[in-house]
Design an enzyme around this catalytic site. Structure first.
Site, PDB file in Angstrom:
ATOM      1  N   HIS A 170       5.316  80.718 138.105  1.00  0.00           N
ATOM      2  CA  HIS A 170       4.619  81.964 137.975  1.00  0.00           C
ATOM      3  C   HIS A 170       5.347  82.970 136.932  1.00  0.00           C
ATOM      4  O   HIS A 170       4.560  84.031 137.174  1.00  0.00           O
ATOM      5  CB  HIS A 170       4.094  82.116 139.174  1.00  0.00           C
ATOM      6  CG  HIS A 170       3.852  81.154 140.342  1.00  0.00           C
ATOM      7  ND1 HIS A 170       2.584  80.786 140.547  1.00  0.00           N
ATOM      8  CD2 HIS A 170       4.602  80.535 141.206  1.00  0.00           C
ATOM      9  CE1 HIS A 170       2.706  79.854 141.324  1.00  0.00           C
ATOM     10  NE2 HIS A 170       3.841  79.884 141.880  1.00  0.00           N
ATOM     11  N   SER A 291       6.969  94.620 109.929  1.00  0.00           N
ATOM     12  CA  SER A 291       5.672  95.072 109.925  1.00  0.00           C
ATOM     13  C   SER A 291       5.584  96.048 108.843  1.00  0.00           C
ATOM     14  O   SER A 291       6.382  96.598 108.059  1.00  0.00           O
ATOM     15  CB  SER A 291       5.469  96.039 111.238  1.00  0.00           C
ATOM     16  OG  SER A 291       4.532  97.027 110.958  1.00  0.00           O
ATOM     17  N   LYS A 297       9.881  97.187 113.519  1.00  0.00           N
ATOM     18  CA  LYS A 297       9.564  95.947 114.109  1.00  0.00           C
ATOM     19  C   LYS A 297      10.281  94.710 113.539  1.00  0.00           C
ATOM     20  O   LYS A 297      10.517  94.601 112.371  1.00  0.00           O
ATOM     21  CB  LYS A 297       7.888  95.722 113.735  1.00  0.00           C
ATOM     22  CG  LYS A 297       7.236  96.506 114.660  1.00  0.00           C
ATOM     23  CD  LYS A 297       7.228  96.464 116.147  1.00  0.00           C
ATOM     24  CE  LYS A 297       6.839  95.002 116.666  1.00  0.00           C
ATOM     25  NZ  LYS A 297       5.180  94.955 116.459  1.00  0.00           N
ATOM     26  N   GLU A 304       5.060  82.260 116.845  1.00  0.00           N
ATOM     27  CA  GLU A 304       3.580  82.604 116.971  1.00  0.00           C
ATOM     28  C   GLU A 304       2.864  81.522 116.123  1.00  0.00           C
ATOM     29  O   GLU A 304       1.806  81.084 116.434  1.00  0.00           O
ATOM     30  CB  GLU A 304       3.331  84.054 116.458  1.00  0.00           C
ATOM     31  CG  GLU A 304       3.841  85.166 117.389  1.00  0.00           C
ATOM     32  CD  GLU A 304       3.926  86.351 117.115  1.00  0.00           C
ATOM     33  OE1 GLU A 304       3.186  87.343 117.593  1.00  0.00           O
ATOM     34  OE2 GLU A 304       3.990  86.707 115.905  1.00  0.00           O
TER      35      GLU A 304
END
Ligand code: ARG
Length: 474
Positions: A170, A291, A297, A304
């Site tokens: 979980h 970024s 960043k 991804e």
């Protein structure tokens, strides 16, 4: 458009001034340009070019063995095909597909005798053959790519037998595990993927040429000999099935979807792990992106993209299942739509496996963060309950006792590995001095030494088994 090596020797297409069409005897009008553009698959099925040539050479040899071509004719055709192969597939949209392209070029090159090649053959059995040859080769390449990734996973697992981190259920900290155990979980998943692809090879291994358009071959062509030449161990048993079957593509795409699902779960884990909140891994800068606006960043875009491309592969599987679901026997042009999703999936899989291999060999695991996360929280609660069980308490009761201890630990902000025996005894008289030996991450992990458990000794045995298996399948 390719001009060939010796343009002077080449004949003009059969109907000068308009693109050659094999069916110009039947259809009197020149195709509308929109029709050509809409029906042509050449822009993507040119990928089948080497297999189309290979199949055509085998077919020419079979025709010659059955006396349908003289030795000389067969030789001219085979030489022509080899020259075309060396030139590469450089047709245009007026070539309906790769098969018509090769035939057009052959006739241009060697004259009318080139028109004998299609004897007893249809593009329907031809494309089924090309696709099987293509997928056999690409499946083997992918099996090799999975193998490489598995080797890197084993390297990482061996280096991190003694690195501990929380295992999660979980997405809540559950029990301590070894990082090697975590890595081997992904090994197992992709091992199933590898064997699924291997299994698919069995059903790919049937040679469809000789099915003709749908009803079979009227000439005495030795299909088994053609199969042998092309590296197949058997031939398809029913010509109707042979030209309309794309199960092998569906099977491949479903194996591909499962593989991507595994890579996507793995990517998701590591996207989380690379966040400040977890901080379990550090990806090298060269495998990250930044970024355009936020200077601080460092983003895990590769992971991804693997997660994102999984949707694309599922889409391919659904495209094909949907294309196939209403098709009457036998060949229908709808089947041409099998190729873009298949080719796209093969490329996506190759790229995703390559990237995951790079990531696993270059990632840095933050052992300190993992260890801290393992010590915080109440990861040893189950071990404490198990301790009470060994002292005779029923597990359900032990669970209740330790549950209360967890609540008390949270209230006092003092994790129970730091409790004194007196404090422990307040919760149960069964606690003895020996409990302290068991209240550590290392002890918790070492106890789980059954087959498939996280104990280092179990993992080492598992790694030995895996290494033997990998060596055998190399
Ligand atoms: N390009 C077609 C395909 O990919 C093969 C041609 C079969 N065409 C036909 N009209 N029978 O499926």
């Amino acid at each position: 458009m390719a001009k060939g090596k010796n343009p002077k020797k080449e004949r003009k297409p059969p109907s000068p001034g308009r693109p050659w069409k094999a069916w110009e005897g039947r259809l009197s009008e020149k195709s509308d340009p929109d029709v050509e553009q809409f029906t042509s698959s050449f822009s993507f099925d040119r990928r089948l070019f080497p297999y189309d040539i290979m199949g055509s050479i085998a077919h020419a040899e079979a025709l010659s063995c059955s006396g349908l071509l003289t030795g000389e004719e067969a030789k001219a055709i085979v030489c022509g095909l080899k020259e075309i192969a060396a030139e590469g597939a450089e047709g245009s949209a007026s070539d309906e597909d790769v098969h018509m392209y090769v035939e057009r070029r052959l006739i241009e090159k060697i004259g009318e005798v080139g028109g004998k090649l299609h004897t007893g053959r249809s593009r329907n059995d031809q494309v089924a053959l090309d696709l099987r040859l293509y997928l056999k080769e690409e499946s083997k390449n992918l099996i090799g790519a999975i193998y490489n990734l598995q080797e890197r996973l084993i390297d990482a697992a061996e280096a991190h037998l003694g690195t501990y981190l929380p295992g999660y259920t979980h997405l809540q900290r559950a029990q301590p595990i070894s990082l090697a155990h975590y890595l081997l979980a992904y090994y197992e998943m992709i091992e199933r993927d590898r064997t699924r692809l291997l299994d698919g090879l069995k059903r790919l291994d049937q040679m469809p040429l000789g099915a003709g358009a749908l009803a079979g071959n009227p000439f005495s062509i030795d299909r088994l000999a053609v199969a042998r030449t092309l590296g197949f161990s058997s031939v398809t048993a029913n010509s109707l099935d042979a030209v309309s079957d794309r199960d092998f593509v569906v099977e491949f795409l479903s194996a591909a979807s499962i593989l991507m699902m595994h890579l996507s779960r793995w990517a998701e884990d590591w996207i989380l792990w690379s966040s400040c909140e977890f901080g379990f891994i550090e990806l090298p800068d060269k495998l990250c992106t930044g970024s355009s606006m936020m200077p601080q960043k460092k983003n895990p875009d590769l992971l991804e993209l693997i997660r994102g491309k999984t949707g694309r592969v599922y889409g391919a599987l659904f495209t094909l299942l949907t294309v196939l679901k209403g098709l009457p026997l036998t060949y229908n042009r709808d089947l041409q739509e099998d190729k873009p999703p298949l080719f796209d999936t093969v490329e996506t899989l190759k790229n995703s496996l390559r990237i995951m291999t790079l990531l696993v060999s270059q990632v840095r695991f933050n052992e300190k963060r993992m260890a801290d996360a393992t010590e915080e929280g109440s990861l040893l609660a189950t071990d404490l309950a198990d301790y009470l069980v060994t002292k005779g308490l029923p597990f359900r009761e032990a669970h209740r006792v330790v549950g209360k201890m967890v609540r008390a630990a949270l209230a006092s902000a003092r994790p129970f590995p730091r409790w004194t025996l007196a404090q422990l005894k307040e919760h149960s008289p069964l606690f003895q001095e020996d409990v302290f030996r068991q209240m550590s991450t290392a002890a918790s992990i070492a106890k789980r030494r059954g087959i498939g458990g996280t104990a280092i000794s179990s993992i080492q045995l598992e790694i030995q088994k895996i290494k033997r298996l990998l060596k055998k399948s190399k």
